[in-house]
Motif scaffolding. Structure first.
Motif, PDB file in Angstrom:
ATOM      1  N   ASP A  14       0.784  -1.096   0.371  1.00  8.16           N
ATOM      2  CA  ASP A  14      -0.081   0.102  -0.025  1.00  8.16           C
ATOM      3  C   ASP A  14       1.012   1.364  -0.099  1.00  8.16           C
ATOM      4  O   ASP A  14       1.484   1.541   1.095  1.00  8.16           O
ATOM      5  CB  ASP A  14      -1.145  -0.273   1.218  1.00  8.16           C
ATOM      6  N   ARG A  50      -5.055  -5.156   9.211  1.00 10.00           N
ATOM      7  CA  ARG A  50      -6.317  -4.862   7.909  1.00 10.00           C
ATOM      8  C   ARG A  50      -4.795  -5.679   6.419  1.00 10.00           C
ATOM      9  O   ARG A  50      -5.950  -5.313   6.257  1.00 10.00           O
ATOM     10  CB  ARG A  50      -6.799  -3.923   7.876  1.00 10.00           C
ATOM     11  N   THR A  53      -5.527  -9.446   6.599  1.00  9.87           N
ATOM     12  CA  THR A  53      -6.188  -9.642   5.988  1.00  9.87           C
ATOM     13  C   THR A  53      -6.672  -9.212   4.510  1.00  9.87           C
ATOM     14  O   THR A  53      -7.077 -10.307   3.963  1.00  9.87           O
ATOM     15  CB  THR A  53      -7.841  -9.066   6.502  1.00  9.87           C
ATOM     16  N   ALA A  54      -5.984  -7.915   4.216  1.00  9.41           N
ATOM     17  CA  ALA A  54      -6.255  -7.898   2.266  1.00  9.41           C
ATOM     18  C   ALA A  54      -5.097  -9.041   1.912  1.00  9.41           C
ATOM     19  O   ALA A  54      -4.857  -8.629   0.839  1.00  9.41           O
ATOM     20  CB  ALA A  54      -6.234  -6.560   1.974  1.00  9.41           C
ATOM     21  N   THR A 237      -3.623   3.362  -1.045  1.00  4.88           N
ATOM     22  CA  THR A 237      -5.277   3.564  -0.239  1.00  4.88           C
ATOM     23  C   THR A 237      -5.975   4.454   0.609  1.00  4.88           C
ATOM     24  O   THR A 237      -7.279   5.224  -0.298  1.00  4.88           O
ATOM     25  CB  THR A 237      -6.303   2.371   0.428  1.00  4.88           C
ATOM     26  N   TYR A 248     -11.337  -1.375   4.614  1.00  4.51           N
ATOM     27  CA  TYR A 248      -9.968  -1.590   3.349  1.00  4.51           C
ATOM     28  C   TYR A 248     -10.230  -2.632   2.554  1.00  4.51           C
ATOM     29  O   TYR A 248     -10.368  -3.494   2.253  1.00  4.51           O
ATOM     30  CB  TYR A 248      -9.036  -2.100   4.921  1.00  4.51           C
ATOM     31  N   ASP A 250      -9.275  -4.900  -1.274  1.00  2.00           N
ATOM     32  CA  ASP A 250      -8.440  -5.700  -2.026  1.00  2.00           C
ATOM     33  C   ASP A 250      -7.958  -4.986  -3.102  1.00  2.00           C
ATOM     34  O   ASP A 250      -8.688  -4.839  -3.555  1.00  2.00           O
ATOM     35  CB  ASP A 250      -9.020  -7.207  -2.533  1.00  2.00           C
TER      36      ASP A 250
END
Length: 282
Positions: A14, A50, A53-54, A237, A248, A250
């Motif tokens: 990111d 987050r 998770t992504a 993002t 958030y 993918d």
């Protein structure tokens, strides 16, 4: 099924996020540029969860303007997560000691980028003329990335600096804040002739008048891919602001929505390879 580059493949980064602490005693907000103090804490641990998770491996953290030039919290984060996080600092380029401050932050605290802000400053002529030339030179000497939060009418000034400093890496935040369907994109695409200029495909939920997959942004992002090439686009993002539009995102799903014809190799570069190379997150 996940694309192959997401399964033990290239790194995912990111390239644009912010964090701030809920501990306002230790890390008090000191906003600049008319930005308000945050109402909701967004500490780094929340972001890292987050990312997990992504399936995002690394993140580039931009010093938030809600902290102004007080980098205490971001310095704390960089010290605690040196392998996963790269930091981008804020320095007032018009201060006489600005180049020295930038050198100190990069050499002592490990910042790998500088953010300069033209947004809300009219024509911001000072950003591209002799008044800030020492700052640009310092950034070039340090071999860091200069991120520009600017408005579309300020894009033309970037070409001058990029030509004067061909070894300096410049990244345009949030697609230059160009709105879909406007002629401003022409000024952004004109920068493609400067090989040291990259563009962040970031803050899509803010730029788009639609929800995911942000189909209204597709022509603009596809034009950026055609002109700049996959090697000069960086996905980001703008966390936590992106949460106003939903969870958030993918990275693959978001990029697939605006670049449906891109190859897996191109997506791998945009989703992380380019940011990892520029910010030393390999």
């Amino acid at each position: 099924m996940r694309p192959t580059w997401r399964i033990g493949g290239p790194i995912v980064v990111d390239a644009h996020a912010h964090v701030w602490s809920g501990d306002t005693t230790t890390f008090p907000p000191t906003p600049i540029d008319g930005v308000s103090a945050p109402k909701t804490p967004r500490p780094v641990d929340d972001l890292l969860g987050r990312l997990d998770t992504a399936h995002v491996d690394r993140v580039v953290l931009i010093q938030p303007r809600s902290y102004g030039h007080d980098h205490t919290y971001l310095a704390h984060v960089l010290a605690s997560e040196p392998e996963r996080v790269a930091g981008v600092c804020l320095v007032d380029p018009l201060r006489p000691d600005a180049p020295g401050e930038l050198r100190r932050r990069c050499r002592e605290d490990g910042y790998r980028g500088l953010r300069l802000v033209g947004l809300g400053h009219g024509d911001a002529d000072w950003l591209f003329d002799d008044r800030t030339a020492p700052m640009w030179k310092a950034a070039e000497d340090l071999e860091i990335v200069v991120s520009l939060l600017i408005e579309p009418h300020q894009l033309a000034g970037v070409a001058t600096v990029a030509a004067r400093r061909p070894w300096l890496s410049i990244a345009i935040d949030h697609l230059g804040r160009c709105q879909p369907g406007t002629t401003a994109i022409a000024d952004l695409l004109a920068l493609a002739v400067r090989p040291n200029v990259s563009v962040k495909v970031s803050a899509l939920s803010w730029l788009s008048a639609q929800g995911p997959p942000h189909a209204d942004l597709r022509p603009m992002v596809e034009s950026c891919l055609a002109e700049f090439g996959a090697g000069r686009l960086l996905w980001g993002t703008d966390y936590p602001h992106v949460l106003a539009a939903g969870p958030y995102p993918d990275p693959f799903e978001e990029l697939a929505g605006v670049l449906p014809q891109a190859s897996e190799a191109e997506l791998a570069m945009i989703a992380g390879g380019n940011a990892a190379r520029l910010y030393g997150l390999l």
